[in-house]
Design an enzyme around this catalytic site. Structure first.
Site, PDB file in Angstrom:
ATOM      1  N   HIS A 207      36.587  37.404  35.371  1.00  0.00           N
ATOM      2  CA  HIS A 207      35.314  38.101  35.173  1.00  0.00           C
ATOM      3  C   HIS A 207      35.557  39.281  34.236  1.00  0.00           C
ATOM      4  O   HIS A 207      36.611  39.936  34.312  1.00  0.00           O
ATOM      5  CB  HIS A 207      34.778  38.628  36.503  1.00  0.00           C
ATOM      6  CG  HIS A 207      34.335  37.558  37.452  1.00  0.00           C
ATOM      7  ND1 HIS A 207      33.660  37.838  38.619  1.00  0.00           N
ATOM      8  CD2 HIS A 207      34.467  36.216  37.405  1.00  0.00           C
ATOM      9  CE1 HIS A 207      33.384  36.712  39.245  1.00  0.00           C
ATOM     10  NE2 HIS A 207      33.879  35.706  38.534  1.00  0.00           N
TER      11      HIS A 207
ATOM     12  N   CYS B   9      30.525  41.688  41.180  1.00  0.00           N
ATOM     13  CA  CYS B   9      30.667  40.965  42.443  1.00  0.00           C
ATOM     14  C   CYS B   9      31.643  41.711  43.360  1.00  0.00           C
ATOM     15  O   CYS B   9      32.254  42.711  42.964  1.00  0.00           O
ATOM     16  CB  CYS B   9      31.156  39.540  42.176  1.00  0.00           C
ATOM     17  SG  CYS B   9      32.881  39.439  41.639  1.00  0.00           S
TER      18      CYS B   9
ATOM     19  N   GLU C 158      34.339  42.283  34.271  1.00  0.00           N
ATOM     20  CA  GLU C 158      34.505  43.562  34.978  1.00  0.00           C
ATOM     21  C   GLU C 158      35.938  43.717  35.498  1.00  0.00           C
ATOM     22  O   GLU C 158      36.521  44.806  35.437  1.00  0.00           O
ATOM     23  CB  GLU C 158      33.520  43.672  36.153  1.00  0.00           C
ATOM     24  CG  GLU C 158      32.060  43.557  35.757  1.00  0.00           C
ATOM     25  CD  GLU C 158      31.524  42.139  35.925  1.00  0.00           C
ATOM     26  OE1 GLU C 158      32.270  41.167  35.671  1.00  0.00           O
ATOM     27  OE2 GLU C 158      30.345  42.008  36.314  1.00  0.00           O
TER      28      GLU C 158
ATOM     29  N   CYS D 203      35.235  42.036  41.872  1.00  0.00           N
ATOM     30  CA  CYS D 203      35.335  43.026  40.803  1.00  0.00           C
ATOM     31  C   CYS D 203      35.119  44.441  41.335  1.00  0.00           C
ATOM     32  O   CYS D 203      35.768  45.383  40.870  1.00  0.00           O
ATOM     33  CB  CYS D 203      34.331  42.709  39.706  1.00  0.00           C
ATOM     34  SG  CYS D 203      34.708  41.176  38.825  1.00  0.00           S
TER      35      CYS D 203
HETATM   36 ZN   LIG Z   1      33.150  39.678  39.391  1.00  0.00          ZN
END
Ligand SMILES: [Zn+2]
Length: 141
Positions: free
Chosen positions: A55, A85, A57, A88
């Site tokens: 991801h 999420c 992030e 992250c």
């Molecule tokens: Zn994430």
């Protein structure tokens, strides 16, 4: 939210659009200094990397923890196309970043993509306290 925040958040959304246009999942993020200078950008590469943690992030949180001194990291803001999420968020909290600004909330994302969630894996514990505490005790002193 300042005009500079909106400009940087629009860039994060642009990164999400670019990610989608190049065959990746539609998420983008960046880290910015207090004066609005973009330090680093990232997009989702979960499929291409075959890495569930790819991801944007999380990539930026890892970059900040590795490349920035704590004072600089604390002055940095992450701008991201969607609310981070849980995975992250944990990494962002450990990275020492100063702030996160997101466009789409997790709730709004779920309205658009209701199948996007993951089932929770059952966890068991605590257990074996006397044995498990041995490697921890004294480490952080
Ligand atoms: Zn994430």
């Amino acid at each position: 939210m300042t005009p500079q925040d909106e400009r940087l958040l629009r860039r994060a959304i642009e990164l999400a659009n670019e990610s989608r246009a190049t065959g990746h999942a539609p998420y983008g993020s960046l880290l910015a200094a207090p004066d609005g200078t973009i330090l680093v950008e990232a997009h989702n590469t979960v499929r291409a990397d075959r890495d569930i943690s790819a991801h944007p992030e999380l990539k930026l949180a890892r970059w900040a923890a590795r490349e920035l001194d704590p004072g600089t990291a604390a002055a940095t803001t992450m701008f991201t196309s969607c609310q981070p999420c849980m995975m992250c968020t944990g990494a962002i909290d450990r990275s020492g970043l100063g702030r996160v600004v997101y466009a789409l909330s997790a709730e709004q994302h779920t309205e658009i993509y209701p199948e996007g969630g993951f089932p929770r894996v059952p966890q068991e514990g605590p257990a074996l306290f006397e044995e498990a505490r041995v490697p921890i005790v004294g480490y952080y002193t």
